[in-house]
Design a protein around this motif. Structure first.
Motif, PDB file in Angstrom:
ATOM      1  N   THR A  32       0.829  -1.208   0.000  1.00  0.00           N
ATOM      2  CA  THR A  32       0.000   0.000   0.000  1.00  0.00           C
ATOM      3  C   THR A  32       0.856   1.248   0.000  1.00  0.00           C
ATOM      4  O   THR A  32       0.593   2.203  -0.753  1.00  0.00           O
ATOM      5  N   CYS A  36       1.381   4.050  -3.511  1.00  0.00           N
ATOM      6  CA  CYS A  36       1.113   5.488  -3.394  1.00  0.00           C
ATOM      7  C   CYS A  36       2.316   6.314  -3.832  1.00  0.00           C
ATOM      8  O   CYS A  36       2.242   7.543  -3.870  1.00  0.00           O
ATOM      9  N   GLU A  37       3.426   5.638  -4.135  1.00  0.00           N
ATOM     10  CA  GLU A  37       4.590   6.225  -4.803  1.00  0.00           C
ATOM     11  C   GLU A  37       5.070   7.511  -4.143  1.00  0.00           C
ATOM     12  O   GLU A  37       5.237   8.552  -4.779  1.00  0.00           O
ATOM     13  N   ARG A  39       3.547   9.296  -1.782  1.00  0.00           N
ATOM     14  CA  ARG A  39       2.507  10.148  -1.198  1.00  0.00           C
ATOM     15  C   ARG A  39       2.072   9.574   0.151  1.00  0.00           C
ATOM     16  O   ARG A  39       2.014   8.344   0.311  1.00  0.00           O
ATOM     17  N   VAL A  41      -0.202   8.158   3.147  1.00  0.00           N
ATOM     18  CA  VAL A  41      -1.432   7.370   3.221  1.00  0.00           C
ATOM     19  C   VAL A  41      -1.957   7.480   4.645  1.00  0.00           C
ATOM     20  O   VAL A  41      -1.199   7.283   5.603  1.00  0.00           O
ATOM     21  N   SER A  45      -6.794   4.529   6.086  1.00  0.00           N
ATOM     22  CA  SER A  45      -6.713   3.799   4.817  1.00  0.00           C
ATOM     23  C   SER A  45      -5.807   2.588   4.941  1.00  0.00           C
ATOM     24  O   SER A  45      -6.116   1.506   4.420  1.00  0.00           O
ATOM     25  N   GLU A  49      -6.897  -1.353   4.452  1.00  0.00           N
ATOM     26  CA  GLU A  49      -6.197  -2.244   3.530  1.00  0.00           C
ATOM     27  C   GLU A  49      -5.754  -3.523   4.228  1.00  0.00           C
ATOM     28  O   GLU A  49      -5.856  -4.619   3.681  1.00  0.00           O
ATOM     29  N   ARG A  94       4.257   7.802   5.099  1.00  0.00           N
ATOM     30  CA  ARG A  94       4.856   7.888   3.764  1.00  0.00           C
ATOM     31  C   ARG A  94       6.104   7.024   3.718  1.00  0.00           C
ATOM     32  O   ARG A  94       6.905   7.023   4.655  1.00  0.00           O
ATOM     33  N   LEU A 149      -7.141   0.005  -2.286  1.00  0.00           N
ATOM     34  CA  LEU A 149      -6.078   0.830  -2.854  1.00  0.00           C
ATOM     35  C   LEU A 149      -5.127  -0.005  -3.711  1.00  0.00           C
ATOM     36  O   LEU A 149      -4.750   0.395  -4.815  1.00  0.00           O
ATOM     37  N   CYS A 150      -4.753  -1.158  -3.208  1.00  0.00           N
ATOM     38  CA  CYS A 150      -3.849  -2.024  -3.958  1.00  0.00           C
ATOM     39  C   CYS A 150      -4.529  -2.605  -5.194  1.00  0.00           C
ATOM     40  O   CYS A 150      -3.907  -2.740  -6.258  1.00  0.00           O
ATOM     41  N   ALA A 153      -4.600   0.089  -7.820  1.00  0.00           N
ATOM     42  CA  ALA A 153      -3.254   0.270  -8.374  1.00  0.00           C
ATOM     43  C   ALA A 153      -2.904  -0.878  -9.307  1.00  0.00           C
ATOM     44  O   ALA A 153      -2.326  -0.667 -10.383  1.00  0.00           O
TER      45      ALA A 153
END
Length: 261
Positions: A32, A36-37, A39, A41, A45, A49, A94, A149-150, A153
């Motif tokens: 997760t 989000c690369e 960013r 979370v 959230s 997950e 992050r 989220l995953c 993605a």
């Protein structure tokens, strides 16, 4: 430098080799944060997950325990790093990533470069996307998708993979190398039978390989499948390829029919 891979089973690679991520919850946490690369979370959230609807009684403490465990694991893998990769921000947690450290980010960057390239860059595009597609080691996260989220993605990366394949096939056809991609195109069409672009490219590759009847057979089977499964007719682009094959249109040996409609 660590290198993180999600285009296949989750993997952290060090200069000494791959390192495991033990435990399903730790894997979901890492996945997760990675997708989000860089960013932040939110804690909520991340908890959703990891645990879904089965949230622990004290989810904040449980999450913090997993964050601490991840920090210790990453610090052990790169002891000379001055600060922790996992940091807390007002918006959440992050995981810091440098350029070239996440395979999915590098893959998407390559696809975007290929999309901006012109027809004259076909050789470079074919090579760029061949290298990019080689980053894939299997389904995203190795078929262990985690939460929403995953999953989103994973779907995004998979769509970029389809786009990369289309662009690479176009580049190889522009270079006059249908035989180089014919088997891969047949597999792509078989694995994604409702994706019309693969069907168009396969028909063109077959025609250029001297197999007009096979190319038309691919179209007829595609038309039946679209009718039976979706109740629709082939797109204008797909019909244009069929008509071009029937009339031996010189466009079949040029670039015009390789341009998406």
């Amino acid at each position: 430098m660590l290198r993180f891979s999600v285009l296949g089973p989750l993997q952290i690679r060090t200069d000494a080799g791959p390192a495991d991520v033990p435990g399903d919850l730790q894997r979901i946490l890492v996945q997760t944060l990675l997708v989000c690369e860089g960013r932040p979370v939110s804690g909520e959230s991340l908890a959703e997950e990891m645990w879904g609807e089965a949230l622990p009684d004290n989810q904040a403490n449980a999450l913090q325990a997993h964050i601490s465990r991840l920090r210790r694991r990453l610090r052990a893998l790169e002891p000379d790093r001055p600060v922790s990769r996992v940091t807390m921000h007002p918006a959440g947690y992050r995981l810091g990533l440098g350029e070239g450290e996440l395979d999915a980010a590098e893959f998407v960057r390559a696809v975007r470069l290929a999309e901006s390239a012109g027809p004259r860059d076909a050789e470079r595009t074919a090579r760029l996307l061949g290298d990019a597609l080689a980053l894939w080691r299997g389904p995203v996260f190795g078929g262990f998708p985690g939460g929403t989220l995953c999953q989103l993605a994973g779907a995004r990366y998979e769509e970029h993979r389809m786009r990369a394949m289309e662009l690479r096939f176009d580049a190889e056809l522009r270079l006059g190398r249908p035989a180089a991609v014919l088997a891969e195109l047949a597999d792509a069409h078989a694995n994604h039978p409702l994706r019309e672009r693969f069907c168009e490219q396969l028909m063109i590759a077959l025609y250029r390989s001297g197999r007009q009847a096979d190319a038309l057979d691919v179209f007829h089977r595609m038309r039946r499948r679209l009718d039976e499964e979706l109740g629709i007719q082939p797109s204008p682009a797909l019909r244009r390829v069929e008509n071009a094959i029937l009339s031996h249109d010189p466009a079949l040996t040029g670039d015009r029919l390789l341009q998406p409609a």
